[in-house]
Design a protein around this motif. Structure first.
Motif, short mmCIF file in Angstrom:
data_model
loop_
_atom_site.label_atom_id
_atom_site.label_comp_id
_atom_site.label_asym_id
_atom_site.label_seq_id
_atom_site.Cartn_x
_atom_site.Cartn_y
_atom_site.Cartn_z
N GLY A 226 88.56 37.06 25.93
CA GLY A 226 89.73 37.91 26.13
C GLY A 226 90.80 37.73 25.10
O GLY A 226 91.94 38.17 25.30
N SER A 227 90.48 37.08 23.98
CA SER A 227 91.46 36.89 22.91
C SER A 227 91.93 38.25 22.38
O SER A 227 91.10 39.14 22.17
N HIS A 228 93.22 38.41 22.17
CA HIS A 228 93.64 39.72 21.68
C HIS A 228 93.19 39.97 20.26
O HIS A 228 93.02 41.12 19.84
N ARG A 229 92.98 38.90 19.50
CA ARG A 229 92.44 39.11 18.15
C ARG A 229 91.06 39.73 18.25
O ARG A 229 90.63 40.48 17.37
N TRP B 34 97.76 31.33 16.35
CA TRP B 34 98.02 31.44 17.78
C TRP B 34 97.30 32.67 18.31
O TRP B 34 96.78 33.46 17.53
N ASP B 35 97.25 32.79 19.60
CA ASP B 35 96.46 33.87 20.18
C ASP B 35 97.00 34.25 21.56
O ASP B 35 97.68 33.46 22.19
N VAL B 36 96.69 35.48 21.96
CA VAL B 36 97.04 35.94 23.29
C VAL B 36 95.74 36.24 24.02
O VAL B 36 94.84 36.85 23.44
N ILE B 37 95.62 35.77 25.26
CA ILE B 37 94.40 35.98 26.04
C ILE B 37 94.74 36.93 27.19
O ILE B 37 95.62 36.65 27.98
N THR B 38 94.04 38.06 27.25
CA THR B 38 94.35 39.06 28.27
C THR B 38 93.07 39.59 28.91
O THR B 38 92.01 39.59 28.28
N MET B 45 99.97 45.53 21.79
CA MET B 45 99.92 44.10 21.48
C MET B 45 99.66 43.84 20.00
O MET B 45 100.11 42.83 19.45
N MET B 49 101.85 41.17 18.08
CA MET B 49 101.32 39.95 17.45
C MET B 49 101.40 40.03 15.94
O MET B 49 101.12 39.05 15.25
N PHE B 145 97.61 36.32 32.09
CA PHE B 145 97.79 36.49 30.64
C PHE B 145 98.22 35.15 30.05
O PHE B 145 99.01 34.44 30.66
#
Lengths: 475, 178
Positions: A226-229, B34-38, B45, B49, B145
């Protein structure tokens, strides 16, 4: 001269006046369900106990699919004589069934690809099941041309590899184009389905209680976290696949129609075939989607996810494509008369009033008249009525292909080579069996894979909008 | 010493709006690793980011081009060069009859390119990742999140990063084992 500031303020007041009233949008998920509810409801289908009806259906469909297996073995052992084919009708039920099943598949790709490009968010709760339907329909379709070649052990001559005499396949034939079109369609549909499923497989993996589930879902989820990258590349890839599947789905039934249109047989040799086949395919496909989804909706209590709005949309597409098909039937007749070709006009009069008139009028009743009932809201709001109409659509579309294939061949240019075609019991059983195969595969999908695209449904709920909680925010 | 083994810090957020506003602040602080997990792609986003446009389309283009020209070349080689056979008086090669098959191959190889590109750029499959060792992060595939700041980031310093994550609304800020 007015200053820039003044223009700005004037414009803003104008815009405020001219802005149309905001029309409330139909909700895609009823009753304000939260993210967790969606996960629980969709995963619950896979994680809960196996219902008795599932076992019953699986056994029945497994038994029915044996008809195709036995029919095929008998055909290969004895030769194509076991079918009802003979001069002049050398394309019978096998080709009818092939075109029928391929057409069924088209709605799945339409929902997943074309509606994705058109930003029709209502597709999210039905696209997964519709794509599964596409793949299983292509599996059923693929059986027929393969066994229809007669000597199946030479079927590899269709692939671009030289045979024992170093002769290559002949690319000037539409039948070879068909091989490439259908195999590309099957492959791309499968990949599209799988890529769309990766985030949901990760959800199942994260919730898995047993080791075997953890390992299997974990393996197929590819380590998705689920990483946004990742989402960024994923969404781009998904959009591109939708963009690729759109011209693909339009080309597949076009090329299937070339099998007929490129020949010289009256009734086949028409330029209207490609668009007419594509419209018919989508029409039959939506009929099948509704046939499958309406029972599932009530069995699993998915009324908040597949709402009346979804059913309305699907009924309207069925109505639109059904009307296009009806229009195509009318235009075919007009051109047969206007073209002033004796053979062509004979072929069409023979369709409607010749020995196969019964098939023609079944086709007209089911395909042209029955979808017109969808004009009425009362009909669209009655699931039983919708389901029955969709069964008629399925029957009608099978007959359409029967009418095209058989009536045209049975009345050739020379009256000496006319004939009447009837299927044998092997023909019928082989066809009935494919419904078993289709249902069997669909039941397995239902039990082990996420029926709905959870991540996509969550993304179209109001609370998924990052500005949902900003009241009068700056964005 | 033990600090060098840590993968980084993770903070939890409850809504897409909260995590997006937090991400904007992390971006403005100048963090790179860094990272965002959704659980689903949160709209907007990418900008929050500071991500560039995805490079997947390049792979699609290359795949499609190989498909089209490869298809044309294959048909010319097979039907007009290696073993020419006259069929119905038609030309040995014509882009007209070669088009349908080349068209299908364009789509097939472009689809392969797209999927290969997506997997390569995402470094998938990757069945082990430090973020997945964290118990709570399983909810990232359901309804929570997260923001992860990696210890490899040049601006990373446990104390200041922890305070920052708390300030921007992060809950349960914890360290991730490598």
């Amino acid at each position: 001269m007015i200053s820039l500031e003044e223009t700005k303020s004037v414009n803003e007041s104008l815009i405020r006046e001219a802005r149309p009233a905001s029309v409330p949008r139909r909700k895609l998920v009823e009753n304000d369900r939260d993210f967790n509810w969606i996960t629980e409801r969709v995963c619950g289908i896979v994680e809960g106990g196996t219902p008795t009806w599932w076992w019953v259906c699986l056994l029945v469909s497994g038994f029915v699919s044996l008809f195709t297996v036995i029919g095929t073995i008998y055909l290969i052992a004895a030769g194509v004589g076991v079918w009802g084919l003979s001069n002049p009708v050398n394309w019978g039920w096998a080709i009818v069934n092939f075109v029928f099943w391929i057409g069924i598949g088209h709605a799945g790709t339409l929902i997943s690809a074309i509606l994705c490009l058109l930003k029709q968010n209502w597709r999210t709760s039905i696209n997964r099941a519709a794509e599964a339907m596409t793949i299983f329909a292509v599996v059923c379709a693929g059986i027929f041309p393969l066994i229809h070649v007669g000597r199946v052990w030479f079927a590899w001559w269709l692939f671009p590899i030289p045979n024992a005499n170093e002769i290559w396949p002949q690319f000037r034939s539409p039948l070879l184009w068909d091989v490439f079109a259908v195999s590309t369609y099957g492959t791309v549909s499968l990949l599209f389905w799988y890529v769309g499923m990766i985030p949901d497989l990760a959800t199942l993996r994260d919730r898995a209680k047993t080791r075997i589930r953890q390992v299997l879902y974990g393996f197929f989820a590819m380590g998705w976290r689920g990483s946004h990258r990742h989402w960024s590349n994923y969404e781009m890839a998904y959009l591109l696949l939708a963009g690729l599947a759109t011209p693909l789905v339009l080309s597949v039934h076009t090329i299937v129609s070339f099998d007929f249109a490129v020949s010289l047989i009256p009734g086949w040799h028409t330029t209207i075939f490609p668009p007419y086949f594509v419209a018919g395919a989508i029409f039959s496909g939506f009929g099948m989607v509704l046939t499958i989804m309406l029972p599932l909706r009530s069995i699993y209590g998915l009324h908040d996810l597949i709402t009346q709005y979804h059913i309305d949309c699907m009924c309207k597409i069925t109505l639109a494509t059904g009307s296009m098909v009806g229009y195509a039937y009318a235009i075919e007749f007009f051109i047969a008369w206007y073209g002033a070709n004796d053979f062509e006009s004979f072929a069409f009069i023979n369709r409607a009033f010749g020995p196969y008139a019964w098939a023609y009028w079944i086709m007209i009743t089911c395909n042209v008249i029955s979808p017109q009932l969808f004009w009425f809201r009362k009909v669209r709001e009655n699931p039983a009525a919708v389901w029955i109409i969709c069964i008629f659509v399925n029957i009608g579309m099978w007959f359409e292909r029967f009418v095209i294939v058989v009536t045209s061949l049975s009345r050739d240019f020379l009256p000496t080579s006319w004939g009447y075609y009837s299927p044998t019991v092997v023909d019928i059983m082989t066809y009935v069996g494919t419904f078993g195969i289709f249902t069997f595969l669909f039941l397995l999908f239902l039990r082990f894979l996420p029926l709905m695209a959870m991540a996509e449904i969550k993304a179209v709920t109001p609370q998924a909008d990052p500005h949902h909680h900003d009241q009068g925010g700056s964005h | 010493m033990s600090q060098e083994k840590k993968y980084g810090l993770i903070a939890e957020f409850e809504t897409p709006g909260a995590v997006m506003h937090a991400a904007e602040k992390v971006r403005d602080e100048g963090f790179k690793h860094w990272d965002v997990i959704t659980p689903f792609p949160v709209h907007g986003m990418d900008q929050a980011m500071g991500l560039n446009r995805s490079r997947v389309p390049l792979f699609t283009l290359v795949g499609g081009a190989i498909g089209f020209f490869g298809g044309m070349l294959m048909i010319w080689y097979m039907n007009a060069y290696d073993y020419p056979i006259v069929v119905g008086g038609k030309p040995m090669f014509s882009p007209m009859y070669a088009f349908p098959v080349s068209y299908e191959l364009t789509i097939l190889l472009a689809a392969f390119g797209t999927i290969i590109g997506m997997f390569l750029l995402n470094r998938l499959p990757m069945h082990y990742h430090p973020a997945m060792k964290h118990e709570a992060v399983a909810r990232a595939s359901d309804d929570r999140f997260y923001i992860i700041i990696e210890s490899t980031d040049p601006r990373f310093e446990v104390k200041t990063a922890t305070t920052m994550l708390k300030e921007i609304g992060g809950q349960n800020v914890t360290q991730l084992e490598d």
